[in-house]
Design a protein around this motif. Structure first.
Motif, PDB file in Angstrom:
ATOM      1  N   HIS A 116       0.879  -1.130   0.032  1.00 13.10           N
ATOM      2  CA  HIS A 116      -0.002  -0.185   0.064  1.00 13.10           C
ATOM      3  C   HIS A 116       0.854   1.334  -0.148  1.00 13.10           C
ATOM      4  CE1 HIS A 116       0.618  -1.173   4.220  1.00 13.10           C
ATOM      5  NE2 HIS A 116       0.850   0.072   4.340  1.00 13.10           N
ATOM      6  N   ILE A 157     -13.385   0.688  -7.290  1.00 12.72           N
ATOM      7  CA  ILE A 157     -12.992  -0.216  -6.310  1.00 12.72           C
ATOM      8  C   ILE A 157     -14.159  -1.288  -6.078  1.00 12.72           C
ATOM      9  CG2 ILE A 157     -12.283  -0.618  -3.981  1.00 12.72           C
ATOM     10  CD1 ILE A 157     -10.151   1.032  -5.759  1.00 12.72           C
ATOM     11  N   ASP A 158     -13.836  -2.564  -6.121  1.00 12.70           N
ATOM     12  CA  ASP A 158     -14.694  -3.540  -6.007  1.00 12.70           C
ATOM     13  C   ASP A 158     -14.591  -4.008  -4.544  1.00 12.70           C
ATOM     14  OD1 ASP A 158     -16.301  -5.721  -5.942  1.00 12.70           O
ATOM     15  OD2 ASP A 158     -15.364  -6.852  -7.520  1.00 12.70           O
ATOM     16  N   LEU A 162     -13.264  -6.928  -1.933  1.00 12.03           N
ATOM     17  CA  LEU A 162     -12.314  -6.704  -0.725  1.00 12.03           C
ATOM     18  C   LEU A 162     -12.881  -7.507   0.517  1.00 12.03           C
ATOM     19  CD1 LEU A 162     -11.334  -3.168  -1.623  1.00 12.03           C
ATOM     20  CD2 LEU A 162     -10.216  -5.149  -2.175  1.00 12.03           C
ATOM     21  N   SER A 186      -6.959  -4.095   2.713  1.00  9.53           N
ATOM     22  CA  SER A 186      -7.340  -4.291   1.178  1.00  9.53           C
ATOM     23  C   SER A 186      -7.714  -3.115   0.667  1.00  9.53           C
ATOM     24  CB  SER A 186      -8.409  -5.238   1.373  1.00  9.53           C
ATOM     25  OG  SER A 186      -9.430  -4.919   1.851  1.00  9.53           O
ATOM     26  N   GLN A 189      -4.113  -1.272  -0.358  1.00  5.88           N
ATOM     27  CA  GLN A 189      -3.655  -1.903  -1.447  1.00  5.88           C
ATOM     28  C   GLN A 189      -4.542  -1.762  -2.656  1.00  5.88           C
ATOM     29  OE1 GLN A 189      -3.547  -6.409  -1.257  1.00  5.88           O
ATOM     30  NE2 GLN A 189      -2.367  -6.436  -2.980  1.00  5.88           N
ATOM     31  N   ALA A 190      -5.905  -1.695  -2.767  1.00  5.29           N
ATOM     32  CA  ALA A 190      -6.722  -1.346  -3.978  1.00  5.29           C
ATOM     33  C   ALA A 190      -6.446   0.013  -4.430  1.00  5.29           C
ATOM     34  CB  ALA A 190      -8.182  -1.619  -3.624  1.00  5.29           C
ATOM     35  N   THR A 193      -3.049  -0.043  -6.091  1.00  2.00           N
ATOM     36  CA  THR A 193      -2.917  -0.519  -7.376  1.00  2.00           C
ATOM     37  C   THR A 193      -3.911   0.351  -8.425  1.00  2.00           C
ATOM     38  OG1 THR A 193      -3.256  -2.705  -6.498  1.00  2.00           O
ATOM     39  CG2 THR A 193      -4.026  -2.562  -8.780  1.00  2.00           C
TER      40      THR A 193
END
Length: 242
Positions: A116, A157-158, A162, A186, A189-190, A193
């Protein structure tokens, strides 16, 4: 006291200088070979293999094989949080290993912390989400609000995906350079990304530093605003104008 968790065992694993250097190198999130880690620690490959074996048995690292090579990574997010936390504590107490170098400003501005975003921009990210009430909670018990859920969904973001992962969506991590918390979990991190996939930022070769493009920086600062009176906001005024 002979009952309870054995922190001395974990402390001895992390406390060896060579092992500490290797663990620190792995907080960059990349899988590294024993040869690369030996170079980082300044030891022979044979000695590095012995240290890596101890770290693996202790549950701090894991390895995977690809062809003839073996690659090592931190075992999980918890290990990354521990190492980054110790780095923050050491920095706060004045335990530094080298003089400030040319890479330090870039690392302090934005860098990878395991998976992250950390550094000045990592702290800003969390501060902004809390300030606009996208994230609420106390300490490490954080959660997205309804507004935060809408904002993350709009970014692509899904969140349901997550939520299915076996780790917290929102979590804090002590930042060693800012000495305050940045966003991990999470969601952290998302988001990192997302920044990389959008081309807003890229990772510097052979470094933990994350460098934002001119456009990426403007988009990031616009997306994660802070109150005008905030000290961290004032540090970015020139970046917005650039």
């Amino acid at each position: 006291m002979k009952e309870g968790p054995d922190i001395a065992q974990i402390g001895s694993l992390i406390g060896d200088p060579a092992r500490a250097n290797m663990l620190t190198a792995l907080t960059g999130g990349k899988a590294l070979t024993a040869t690369e880690l030996a170079g980082t620690a300044g030891i022979t490959l044979q000695t590095a293999s012995s240290h890596l074996s101890k770290l693996e048995v202790g549950g701090l690292i894991t390895q995977r094989k690809q062809g003839r090579h073996r690659y090592f990574t931190l075992a999980d997010d918890d290990v990354g949080l521990i190492i980054e936390g110790l780095m923050g504590f050491a920095a706060y107490r004045g335990f530094t290993r080298h003089r400030t170098g040319p890479k330090d400003p870039a690392l302090r501005k934005a860098r990878v912390c395991y998976n992250h975003l950390a550094g000045d921009y990592g702290v800003r990210l969390l501060d902004s989400l809390v300030a606009e009430e996208a994230i609420a909670g106390v300490g490490d018990k954080l959660a997205l609000t309804q507004f935060g859920t809408s904002k993350m969904t709009a970014l692509g973001i899904d969140l349901p995906a997550l939520a299915k992962l076996r780790r917290p969506v929102c979590r804090t991590c002590l930042d060693w350079s800012e000495r305050r918390s940045h966003l991990s979990g999470s969601l952290g991190q998302a988001l990192l990304t997302l920044f990389l996939d959008k081309g807003w930022a890229k990772r510097e070769p052979d470094s933990r530093a994350i460098r934002f493009t001119g456009t990426g920086e403007k988009e990031f600062l616009k997306l994660f605003p802070l109150p005008a009176q905030s000290p961290i906001e004032r540090r970015h005024e020139h970046a917005v104008e650039a």
